[in-house]
Scaffold this motif. Structure first.
Motif, PDB file in Angstrom:
ATOM      1  N   PRO A  44       0.901  -1.297  -0.081  1.00 37.15           N
ATOM      2  CA  PRO A  44       0.052   0.104   0.072  1.00 37.15           C
ATOM      3  C   PRO A  44       0.850   1.345  -0.015  1.00 37.15           C
ATOM      4  O   PRO A  44       1.955   1.417   0.769  1.00 37.15           O
ATOM      5  CB  PRO A  44      -0.881  -0.199   1.256  1.00 37.15           C
ATOM      6  N   THR A  67     -12.367  -4.203  -8.376  1.00 33.31           N
ATOM      7  CA  THR A  67     -10.948  -4.850  -8.444  1.00 33.31           C
ATOM      8  C   THR A  67     -10.821  -6.299  -9.020  1.00 33.31           C
ATOM      9  O   THR A  67     -11.935  -6.956  -8.966  1.00 33.31           O
ATOM     10  CB  THR A  67     -10.456  -4.814  -6.561  1.00 33.31           C
ATOM     11  N   GLY A  79     -13.097   1.325  -1.182  1.00 31.88           N
ATOM     12  CA  GLY A  79     -11.510   1.452  -0.884  1.00 31.88           C
ATOM     13  C   GLY A  79     -11.415   2.938  -0.219  1.00 31.88           C
ATOM     14  O   GLY A  79     -12.561   3.630  -0.648  1.00 31.88           O
ATOM     15  N   LEU A  85      -9.055  -1.599  -0.240  1.00 28.68           N
ATOM     16  CA  LEU A  85      -8.333  -1.134   1.133  1.00 28.68           C
ATOM     17  C   LEU A  85      -7.849   0.326   1.020  1.00 28.68           C
ATOM     18  O   LEU A  85      -8.483   1.068   0.325  1.00 28.68           O
ATOM     19  CB  LEU A  85      -7.097  -2.047   1.318  1.00 28.68           C
ATOM     20  N   GLY A  86      -6.933   0.839   1.853  1.00 25.87           N
ATOM     21  CA  GLY A  86      -6.494   2.020   1.800  1.00 25.87           C
ATOM     22  C   GLY A  86      -4.884   2.365   1.888  1.00 25.87           C
ATOM     23  O   GLY A  86      -4.237   1.159   2.352  1.00 25.87           O
ATOM     24  N   PRO A  87      -4.646   3.410   1.752  1.00 25.13           N
ATOM     25  CA  PRO A  87      -2.960   3.756   1.817  1.00 25.13           C
ATOM     26  C   PRO A  87      -2.702   3.491   3.538  1.00 25.13           C
ATOM     27  O   PRO A  87      -3.579   3.567   4.440  1.00 25.13           O
ATOM     28  CB  PRO A  87      -2.852   5.193   1.522  1.00 25.13           C
ATOM     29  N   THR A  88      -1.364   3.398   3.646  1.00 26.37           N
ATOM     30  CA  THR A  88      -0.860   3.279   5.081  1.00 26.37           C
ATOM     31  C   THR A  88      -0.423   4.837   5.443  1.00 26.37           C
ATOM     32  O   THR A  88       0.227   5.402   4.881  1.00 26.37           O
ATOM     33  CB  THR A  88       0.372   2.566   5.168  1.00 26.37           C
ATOM     34  N   GLY A 169      -7.436   0.056   6.371  1.00 25.77           N
ATOM     35  CA  GLY A 169      -6.134   0.425   6.098  1.00 25.77           C
ATOM     36  C   GLY A 169      -5.195   0.439   7.295  1.00 25.77           C
ATOM     37  O   GLY A 169      -5.833   0.473   8.471  1.00 25.77           O
ATOM     38  N   ASN A 228      -2.967  -7.944   1.595  1.00 24.23           N
ATOM     39  CA  ASN A 228      -2.830  -6.575   0.900  1.00 24.23           C
ATOM     40  C   ASN A 228      -3.614  -6.487  -0.322  1.00 24.23           C
ATOM     41  O   ASN A 228      -3.455  -5.932  -1.408  1.00 24.23           O
ATOM     42  CB  ASN A 228      -1.231  -6.340   0.475  1.00 24.23           C
TER      43      ASN A 228
END
Length: 495
Positions: A44, A67, A79, A85-88, A169, A228
């Motif tokens: 990510p 996705t 997301g 999901l998402g960024p860190t 995330g 991930n």
């Protein structure tokens, strides 16, 4: 009335069999022995934020997406700043941070900062709803030790399905101690985020999410592992020692992780930060919502698989996997380069872990988690704490600011429950009167409580008091949370 174990097993197995033809198994019973890991592990991106007016500002967009988990497939997903999901998010202790969170979904959502110590109005629980096309702007100061935390939807009665579709995330907190330690710390090079989830798919490659009695009782258990957001991932590493920051991001399944050659590894951190010293393990239990940081050493051309080892009994193995294989299943393949850069020795001491003396506790609260007969007859799906399901307009507990308390978490149901308490980190005092294992002797915000087990935890409620805005405590099997196994507590200034 509680569910008897015999009735529970019979009902679970019966429902599981009746629903077995409603989805397409992507694994067909495959195990670690015959899996092929061909997809590079996705890392990510890091959301560093922008410095503005003496604070760091982060932008998150909650959105629908599509996705591709399998070749040529398209799965509707959700997301943050992406399709799944998402960024860190990364911040340092002492930083003032603010968010602009834009909801572009077709429904309300929330963003909960799991493990972060923040004011109740900034917690992102069910009361901090973000309407469609609106923006939520929480702001707070990061004031806790370095840790691997996370964020996810906490939408009332919709947490399970929103998280299942991708709303989660990681959130890293750094501090002076973490920056000084001689441990792997280069993001995506020797320090890897590892978000493990399990999902099921329909024949059209959409997610299979069931509201059947079985899946609501047991929680939604998948037959396909994602790391991930990648199926059958492979990671090629260039360093001798690597660090995995593992999040169990599953809706319901507890993982028992080990390497295919049973090699030793070292756990260095729990939910709330570093342990006092590294702990040697060959297997790691991690329940939904829990995090663990581990170090593992590799040799040139090493080829090893991180596996999940199914468990029997207590809902963890046979009756949760709908009759599929009980053999170990691969999660992630790790391959070493022909040459690996040498790493420094693992430090013998990691951190001074905060603790509280039991004799200083001013109160002991007893919380009993049960699964009642009401849900068996479909008359309300009752998951309870102290005999009551969640009422969003009721405060269940009131705590005085700065008090040290002991909470007794009692499981009177036939399956384990991972219990999460918002706002604070705690220490585990004992499990049925016995000292917890070394790798649980750090700061925690989520703890797995086995059937007929009592886990005592100790903590202090500091810094934030609010007479109107509550924090939550609940089971982190998300179907149980949505089904009512959740309560609310206020932290008030003492009078």
């Amino acid at each position: 009335m509680s569910v008897s174990r015999r009735a529970f097993l019979a009902l679970s197995l019966g429902i599981g069999a009746s629903g077995a033809g409603c989805f397409l198994s992507k694994t067909n019973g495959s195990t670690a022995k015959d899996q092929t890991f061909v997809h590079p592990l996705a890392i990510p991106p890091v959301l560093e934020g922008v410095n503005r007016n003496e604070r760091k500002v982060f932008d998150l967009t909650v959105q629908n997406g599509v996705t591709s988990f399998f070749e040529g497939s398209k799965t509707p997903t959700m997301g943050y700043n992406g399709t799944y999901l998402g960024p860190t998010i990364r911040a340092k202790r002492g930083e003032r941070i603010s968010f602009r969170i834009h909801n572009k979904l077709h429904e309300e959502t929330t963003v909960h900062w799991h493990g972060l110590h923040v004011p109740a109005v900034m917690d992102g629980g069910p009361h901090q709803k973000i309407a469609v096309d609106e923006t939520w702007k929480p702001e707070f100061t990061v004031d806790q030790p370095a840790a691997t935390l996370w964020y996810h939807s906490h939408q009332f009665h919709r947490t399970a399905i929103q998280v299942y579709h991708g709303l989660a995330g990681l959130f890293y907190v750094d501090d002076e101690n973490s920056e000084k330690l001689s441990i792997p710390s280069e993001y995506g090079v020797d320090d890897f985020p590892i978000v493990i989830q399990d999902r099921m798919f329909n024949r059209d490659n959409s997610f299979y999410y069931s509201n059947s009695m079985h899946d609501q009782m047991m929680g939604m258990i998948g037959d396909v592992f994602l790391v991930n957001g990648v199926v059958n991932p492979r990671l090629v590493v260039k360093r001798q020692r690597i660090r995995f920051r593992i999040l169990n991001g599953a809706n319901a399944q507890t993982y028992f992780l080990r390497f295919s050659d049973s090699r030793e590894f070292f756990q260095i951190a729990t939910d709330g930060g570093f342990l006092k010293s590294p702990t040697s393990l060959t297997e790691l239990r991690v329940a939904p919502g829990e995090r663990a940081e581990v170090l593992v050493d590799l040799k040139p051309n090493d080829d090893v698989v991180l596996e999940n080892r199914p468990q029997d009994g207590s809902g963890r193995g046979g009756m949760m996997n709908r009759g599929r294989s009980n053999e170990s299943k691969g999660v992630l393949r790790i391959t070493g380069n022909d040459t690996l850069r040498k790493s420094e020795e693992i430090p013998a001491s990691l951190s001074a872990v905060r603790n509280w003396l039991p004799e200083r506790a001013v109160k002991t609260r007893r919380l009993v988690f049960q699964m009642g007969m009401g849900m068996m007859s479909r008359s309300g799906g009752r998951f309870t704490i102290n005999g009551r399901s969640i009422d969003i307009n009721r405060i269940d507990q009131t705590v005085k600011l700065n008090d040290i308390e002991i909470w007794e978490l009692v499981n009177r149901s036939p399956i384990p429950h991972p219990i999460h308490i918002h706002d604070i980190q705690f220490r585990i005092l004992d499990r049925n009167g016995k000292t917890p294992p070394k790798n649980e002797q750090g700061l925690k915000d989520t703890v797995l409580v086995e059937p007929n087990e009592t886990v005592r935890v100790i903590t202090q409620f500091e810094h934030f008091a609010d007479d109107k805005s509550p924090y939550m405590f609940h089971c982190h099997i998300l179907e149980h949370e949505d089904g009512g196994m959740m309560g609310q507590f206020l932290v008030r200034k003492g009078r």
